[in-house]
Design an enzyme around this catalytic site. Structure first.
Site, PDB file in Angstrom:
ATOM      1  N   GLU B  60       0.919  -1.060  -0.062  1.00 32.32           N
ATOM      2  CA  GLU B  60      -0.725   0.249   0.129  1.00 32.32           C
ATOM      3  C   GLU B  60       1.247   1.489   0.049  1.00 32.32           C
ATOM      4  O   GLU B  60       0.668   2.193  -0.619  1.00 32.32           O
ATOM      5  CB  GLU B  60      -0.820  -0.039   0.875  1.00 32.32           C
ATOM      6  CG  GLU B  60      -2.292  -0.746   1.338  1.00 32.32           C
ATOM      7  CD  GLU B  60      -1.567  -2.274   1.137  1.00 32.32           C
ATOM      8  OE1 GLU B  60      -0.758  -2.566   1.911  1.00 32.32           O
ATOM      9  OE2 GLU B  60      -2.879  -3.490   1.246  1.00 32.32           O
ATOM     10  N   HIS B 129     -10.914  -5.200   8.866  1.00 32.71           N
ATOM     11  CA  HIS B 129     -11.779  -5.264   7.308  1.00 32.71           C
ATOM     12  C   HIS B 129     -12.837  -4.420   7.388  1.00 32.71           C
ATOM     13  O   HIS B 129     -13.692  -4.784   6.880  1.00 32.71           O
ATOM     14  CB  HIS B 129     -11.843  -5.845   6.948  1.00 32.71           C
ATOM     15  CG  HIS B 129     -10.332  -6.830   6.524  1.00 32.71           C
ATOM     16  ND1 HIS B 129      -9.995  -7.302   7.549  1.00 32.71           N
ATOM     17  CD2 HIS B 129      -9.925  -6.941   5.296  1.00 32.71           C
ATOM     18  CE1 HIS B 129      -8.242  -8.222   7.126  1.00 32.71           C
ATOM     19  NE2 HIS B 129      -8.739  -8.234   5.781  1.00 32.71           N
TER      20      HIS B 129
END
Lengths: 328, 323
Positions: B60, B129
């Protein structure tokens, strides 16, 4: 002679410009006229100059907190740099950036950067952009030894290698991450080794010899322009001052400092030029005098400039929104 | 009119800008042939090719950081992080680089990137998440933050996001991806900073965005049966913020409830609530009510998750407490 006289004199001028700019910054910082943090490039000039001598205006660089040298080497304007250090409205960043945040989009300077390791990602992204647009621009990422412990270094090396991006990673290994010596921050001595894990060509070389730097970077730039992908170049060097001005650098042994002062890149370059009869002493002296004049001009410009208007603090955050100002 | 899912709305926004401008590129984990974890980029790799729809390593930092470098040098990248929670690894590129570059450099560099962040709970995805982290980004000067609640807005706001010369954080509600909405045949760009009044009412203003818009509308419907008429304001854009729409509604109803899915402590809902209290104090007949998630990580087990996250009934109870 492998390098033209024009290039030699240009590199010498840039090295002197950096040295004298930094000495001036040091003096005015000590007098309290330059605020904040100032990280000087004195001792490392050969790397920025040798590398940028291979670049065009439309090539990209990313720099670090120790960025003045890279900006001068890439063609940055001394007046705007000096004015920025003094926090004036005529500075590169209108006084909003300071020493650690000078950029010049027209010269491909994507910013000095106060975050250690941030440039790895940005330089890689710029290289991706160049590749995508089908240009032959390259991107040079300058960074220190300690930043190779950041995840950003590894993420950037991996992607650059995988996508064969035109980026040259130029490590300025000055043997310290602030006060922590390389031996205390990583187990390797030669950072070039880290390229192996990314199937990337690399080498370690003397970073205080501008001709050596120039030649290695030339080869890497050529590879990048030809679409052959990235290179990691490690140049060993040493900063002559502390991490920032005001840091006495007591963590470095006196003998080590002394030994590196003997390897100062500027006298070495002068010696090389004289021994090979590439330029005369008078010619070198003339360049030095001209640089003195340029520095004085930059200082005069900075002194004569105004501080920014307070309302400018709420501008330039967005392209299309000006934030609310204080009512006082 | 036609029917289209929220995810398709996002995709059509990207597709139409990609057709217009060759400098619009997509990147992220599994956005290529796989079509994106939630299927949002499905078909774009086939249509535009490998060079424009790039699968990245699971990395990321470089997804965001390379987008910054690319945006500063002529591209308009649209980056997807698989879950908003993964922004932690991309945070420096977003907040220290993208958001600050224009300012630090005296207005001379633009970073026109779009960062797509699937957010929110409700699918038992667990604590790493399911985040609702809009407060992390609305807090940062230099970023624009939008959070569409339906397919039409998703499409129209994606057009604006890609055209914008500033970094735009485009937050997507995961539970809405497969929901179908009526969408106009042609969708125009929706300017940022313009809220949408989803339901008019005279007694209380519900101020919200994202998935909570539908909860608010359900609550309003139930309350109407009891004689309370709630106005529902979908902010759509969190920054820039349509303060005028909020103030106009509160001036009409004299009561305000703010509902967001984020953990209540330190949330963007707190900012909205404080702003209304500060600037509309004389208009208010009751303190502003704030509804959010409990101050916990989002739990996995469905009953626990449902207990922690705010729902329609919480909104109804919150409104009743004001009368």
């Amino acid at each position: 002679m492998r390098i033209s006289k024009e290039l030699l004199s240009g590199m010498y001028r840039k090295m002197q410009s950096i040295r004298k700019f930094e000495k001036t910054a040091s003096t005015f910082f000590a007098e309290g006229k330059i605020p904040g943090f100032v990280h000087l490039y004195i001792g490392e000039e050969a790397i920025a100059v040798g590398a940028c001598a291979n670049l065009r205006d439309d090539d990209y660089i990313t720099s670090t907190h120790r960025g003045h040298g890279h900006i001068v080497a890439k063609g940055g304007n001394l007046k705007y740099m000096m004015a920025e250090l003094f926090g004036k409205e005529t500075g590169y960043c209108k006084g909003k950036g300071g020493s650690m945040h000078i950029a010049d989009a027209e010269l491909g300077i994507l910013g000095a950067n106060g975050i250690v390791g941030a440039g790895h990602l940005i330089a890689t992204g710029a290289a991706w952009s160049a590749q995508y647009r089908g240009s032959d621009q390259v991107s040079v990422c300058f960074f220190g030894d300690a930043s190779t412990n950041q995840s950003t270094f590894h993420e950037a090396m991996n992607l650059a290698s995988l996508w064969k991006l035109p980026v040259i990673f130029v490590c300025e290994n000055n043997l310290y991450g602030i006060s922590v010596s390389q031996a205390r921050h990583q187990t390797i001595k030669d950072i070039a080794k880290r390229a192996e894990g990314y199937c990337m060509p690399s080498l370690t070389a003397d970073g205080n010899d501008v001709v050596t730097v120039y030649e290695h970077v030339q080869e890497a730039v050529q590879r990048a322009r030809n679409g052959e992908g990235p290179t990691l170049l490690e140049f060993k060097t040493y900063r002559q001052h502390g991490h920032f001005e005001g840091d006495p650098g007591a963590y470095r042994p006196k003998e080590e400092v002394e030994a590196w002062l003997q390897k100062d890149p500027i006298p070495r370059f002068e010696k090389y030029i004289m021994e090979n009869k590439l330029m005369t002493a008078d010619e070198l002296k003339q360049i030095e005098d001209e640089v003195d004049g340029n520095i004085q001009e930059a200082l005069d410009f900075a002194f004569a400039s105004n501080y920014p208007a307070l309302e400018s603090s709420v501008q330039d955050i967005y392209s299309d929104i000006v934030e609310e100002a204080r009512s006082r | 009119m036609r029917k289209m899912t929220y995810g398709e709305g996002i995709r059509e926004g990207m597709r139409s800008k990609m057709l217009e401008d060759p400098n619009v590129v997509l990147l992220g984990e599994d956005v290529g042939p796989y079509g994106g974890t939630f299927g949002v980029t499905k078909g774009l790799w086939e249509q535009f090719g490998e060079e424009r729809v790039r699968d990245t390593p699971i990395s990321e930092g470089i997804i965001v950081g390379a987008s910054v470098g690319a945006a500063a040098t002529g591209l308009r990248p649209v980056a997807e992080l698989m879950f908003i929670d993964f922004l932690t690894f991309g945070m420096d590129g977003l907040v220290n680089q993208a958001a600050k570059m224009r300012y630090m450099f005296g207005g001379k560099i633009s970073v026109p990137l779009v960062l797509r962040l699937p957010a929110g709970g409700g699918i038992s995805a667990g604590a790493q998440h399911s985040g609702s982290l809009e407060a992390w980004v609305t807090h940062v000067p230099g970023l624009k933050v939008v959070y569409p609640s339906n397919a039409q807005d998703a499409w129209g706001m994606m057009l604006t996001a890609i055209e914008d010369d500033n970094p735009v954080v485009y937050i997507e509600s995961k539970v809405l991806y497969s929901k179908k909405y009526q969408v106009d045949d042609t969708v125009a760009a929706i300017p940022f900073g313009v809220a949408s009044v989803k339901r008019e009412g005279s007694d209380v203003s519900i101020i919200t965005y994202g998935k909570q818009v539908e909860d608010a509308l359900s609550a309003a419907k139930a309350l109407a049966e009891e004689g309370i008429e709630a106005e529902v304001i979908d902010l759509r854009s969190l920054y820039p913020l349509d303060k005028e729409a909020i103030f106009a509604s509160v001036a009409k109803t004299h009561r305000a409830l703010v509902v967001t899915e984020e953990v209540k402590r330190g949330g963007f809902g707190g900012e909205l609530s404080a702003m209304i209290s500060e600037l509309c104090f004389d208009e208010l007949d009751a303190p502003v009510v704030r509804i959010g998630a409990l101050n916990t990580p989002v739990p996995y087990s469905p009953a626990l998750e449902a207990y922690v996250l705010p729902n329609t009934d919480d909104i109804i109870q919150g409104i009743k407490s004001m009368f």
